[in-house]
Design a protein around this motif. Structure first.
Motif, PDB file in Angstrom:
ATOM      1  N   ASN A 122       0.804  -1.218   0.000  1.00 34.92           N
ATOM      2  CA  ASN A 122       0.000   0.000   0.000  1.00 34.92           C
ATOM      3  C   ASN A 122       0.840   1.273   0.000  1.00 34.92           C
ATOM      4  O   ASN A 122       0.290   2.372   0.035  1.00 34.92           O
ATOM      5  CB  ASN A 122      -0.973   0.023   1.179  1.00 34.92           C
ATOM      6  N   LEU A 123       2.149   1.129  -0.047  1.00 38.12           N
ATOM      7  CA  LEU A 123       3.008   2.297  -0.187  1.00 38.12           C
ATOM      8  C   LEU A 123       3.027   2.677  -1.661  1.00 38.12           C
ATOM      9  O   LEU A 123       3.572   1.947  -2.492  1.00 38.12           O
ATOM     10  CB  LEU A 123       4.427   1.999   0.308  1.00 38.12           C
ATOM     11  N   ASN A 124       2.347   3.726  -1.996  1.00 36.59           N
ATOM     12  CA  ASN A 124       2.203   4.192  -3.377  1.00 36.59           C
ATOM     13  C   ASN A 124       1.481   3.182  -4.258  1.00 36.59           C
ATOM     14  O   ASN A 124       1.711   3.136  -5.460  1.00 36.59           O
ATOM     15  CB  ASN A 124       3.566   4.544  -3.992  1.00 36.59           C
ATOM     16  N   GLY A 125       0.614   2.364  -3.654  1.00 38.38           N
ATOM     17  CA  GLY A 125      -0.119   1.386  -4.443  1.00 38.38           C
ATOM     18  C   GLY A 125      -1.433   0.995  -3.801  1.00 38.38           C
ATOM     19  O   GLY A 125      -1.581   1.016  -2.586  1.00 38.38           O
ATOM     20  N   ARG A 126      -2.369   0.624  -4.653  1.00 38.52           N
ATOM     21  CA  ARG A 126      -3.679   0.165  -4.192  1.00 38.52           C
ATOM     22  C   ARG A 126      -3.692  -1.341  -4.051  1.00 38.52           C
ATOM     23  O   ARG A 126      -2.902  -2.034  -4.672  1.00 38.52           O
ATOM     24  CB  ARG A 126      -4.756   0.558  -5.199  1.00 38.52           C
ATOM     25  N   GLY A 127      -4.652  -1.816  -3.259  1.00 37.51           N
ATOM     26  CA  GLY A 127      -4.838  -3.250  -3.114  1.00 37.51           C
ATOM     27  C   GLY A 127      -5.118  -3.614  -1.670  1.00 37.51           C
ATOM     28  O   GLY A 127      -4.891  -2.822  -0.754  1.00 37.51           O
ATOM     29  N   HIS A 128      -5.629  -4.822  -1.499  1.00 35.85           N
ATOM     30  CA  HIS A 128      -5.953  -5.300  -0.152  1.00 35.85           C
ATOM     31  C   HIS A 128      -4.792  -6.153   0.357  1.00 35.85           C
ATOM     32  O   HIS A 128      -4.653  -7.314  -0.015  1.00 35.85           O
ATOM     33  CB  HIS A 128      -7.256  -6.099  -0.165  1.00 35.85           C
ATOM     34  N   TYR A 129      -3.961  -5.524   1.191  1.00 35.39           N
ATOM     35  CA  TYR A 129      -2.788  -6.208   1.736  1.00 35.39           C
ATOM     36  C   TYR A 129      -2.837  -6.305   3.257  1.00 35.39           C
ATOM     37  O   TYR A 129      -1.916  -6.822   3.865  1.00 35.39           O
ATOM     38  CB  TYR A 129      -1.507  -5.485   1.324  1.00 35.39           C
ATOM     39  N   GLY A 130      -3.892  -5.777   3.867  1.00 31.06           N
ATOM     40  CA  GLY A 130      -4.022  -5.866   5.312  1.00 31.06           C
ATOM     41  C   GLY A 130      -3.695  -4.594   6.077  1.00 31.06           C
ATOM     42  O   GLY A 130      -3.633  -4.614   7.301  1.00 31.06           O
ATOM     43  N   SER A 131      -3.482  -3.490   5.381  1.00 24.76           N
ATOM     44  CA  SER A 131      -3.217  -2.224   6.077  1.00 24.76           C
ATOM     45  C   SER A 131      -4.425  -1.830   6.911  1.00 24.76           C
ATOM     46  O   SER A 131      -5.569  -2.085   6.531  1.00 24.76           O
ATOM     47  CB  SER A 131      -2.920  -1.103   5.073  1.00 24.76           C
ATOM     48  N   GLU A 132      -4.172  -1.211   8.048  1.00 24.18           N
ATOM     49  CA  GLU A 132      -5.246  -0.704   8.897  1.00 24.18           C
ATOM     50  C   GLU A 132      -4.797   0.622   9.499  1.00 24.18           C
ATOM     51  O   GLU A 132      -3.753   0.693  10.160  1.00 24.18           O
ATOM     52  CB  GLU A 132      -5.572  -1.695  10.012  1.00 24.18           C
ATOM     53  N   ILE A 133      -5.578   1.670   9.253  1.00 24.88           N
ATOM     54  CA  ILE A 133      -5.283   2.993   9.792  1.00 24.88           C
ATOM     55  C   ILE A 133      -6.561   3.528  10.406  1.00 24.88           C
ATOM     56  O   ILE A 133      -7.583   3.650   9.721  1.00 24.88           O
ATOM     57  CB  ILE A 133      -4.777   3.947   8.689  1.00 24.88           C
ATOM     58  N   VAL A 134      -6.520   3.826  11.698  1.00 29.79           N
ATOM     59  CA  VAL A 134      -7.666   4.359  12.398  1.00 29.79           C
ATOM     60  C   VAL A 134      -7.259   5.686  13.033  1.00 29.79           C
ATOM     61  O   VAL A 134      -6.391   5.712  13.916  1.00 29.79           O
ATOM     62  CB  VAL A 134      -8.192   3.393  13.477  1.00 29.79           C
ATOM     63  N   ILE A 135      -7.884   6.753  12.556  1.00 28.60           N
ATOM     64  CA  ILE A 135      -7.647   8.094  13.105  1.00 28.60           C
ATOM     65  C   ILE A 135      -9.004   8.622  13.554  1.00 28.60           C
ATOM     66  O   ILE A 135      -9.964   8.622  12.784  1.00 28.60           O
ATOM     67  CB  ILE A 135      -7.039   9.047  12.059  1.00 28.60           C
ATOM     68  N   GLY A 136      -9.068   9.070  14.790  1.00 30.68           N
ATOM     69  CA  GLY A 136     -10.290   9.651  15.328  1.00 30.68           C
ATOM     70  C   GLY A 136     -10.208  11.174  15.311  1.00 30.68           C
ATOM     71  O   GLY A 136      -9.153  11.751  15.517  1.00 30.68           O
ATOM     72  N   VAL A 137     -11.349  11.806  15.050  1.00 29.35           N
ATOM     73  CA  VAL A 137     -11.420  13.275  15.053  1.00 29.35           C
ATOM     74  C   VAL A 137     -12.683  13.679  15.818  1.00 29.35           C
ATOM     75  O   VAL A 137     -13.712  13.008  15.723  1.00 29.35           O
ATOM     76  CB  VAL A 137     -11.384  13.856  13.628  1.00 29.35           C
TER      77      VAL A 137
END
Length: 142
Positions: A122-137
């Motif tokens: 997912n670094l400069n690329g699309r696809g389902h590799y398991g990245s998870e990013i949760v940011i609360g606002v």
């Protein structure tokens, strides 16, 4: 006239930002918070080995305390632009560290990074590799 007192973190209601890890990083998106429009930009600073497969996950949380302190392998950078009567204005540009109890402030907003696991694919690329990013606002005041 002074701004209203900021509520404490337990009083704030955090909503998840619409980060789409499968879209890859960097990424940008707009979001309406209360009656104010914001643009968010997010990228990761990370130097993975070229030999790691696309599914290799990097947890950007600080490692558990140990006899030898270690830094996380990288970090996320978040940019927040507020749209107002005087035009767009950058209100936040900072690297974030995974500390769910730490709350950053940016004008009317409170921000916290809860989870940041980024896959090499997912670094400069699309696809389902398991990245998870949760940011609360949350809105600190209306």
């Amino acid at each position: 006239m002074t701004a209203p007192a900021a509520p404490t973190a337990p009083d704030l209601v955090f909503n998840r930002l619409p980060v789409e890890p499968d879209e890859g990083l960097p990424q940008a998106f707009g979001c309406l918070i209360g009656s104010t429009a914001y643009d968010f930009g997010l990228y990761v600073e990370l130097a993975p080995p070229d030999t790691d497969p696309p599914e290799a996950l990097y947890d950007l949380a600080a490692p558990a305390p140990s006899a030898r302190p270690a830094a996380p392998p990288g970090y996320l950078v978040l940019r927040v632009v507020r749209h107002g009567a005087d035009g767009p204005r950058t209100v936040f540009l900072r690297k974030l560290v995974v500390e769910p109890q730490h709350v950053h402030t940016a004008g009317q907003l409170a921000i916290r990074l809860v989870t940041a696991r980024v896959a090499r694919g997912n670094l400069n690329g699309r696809g389902h590799y398991g990245s998870e990013i949760v940011i609360g606002v949350a809105q600190r005041w209306a």
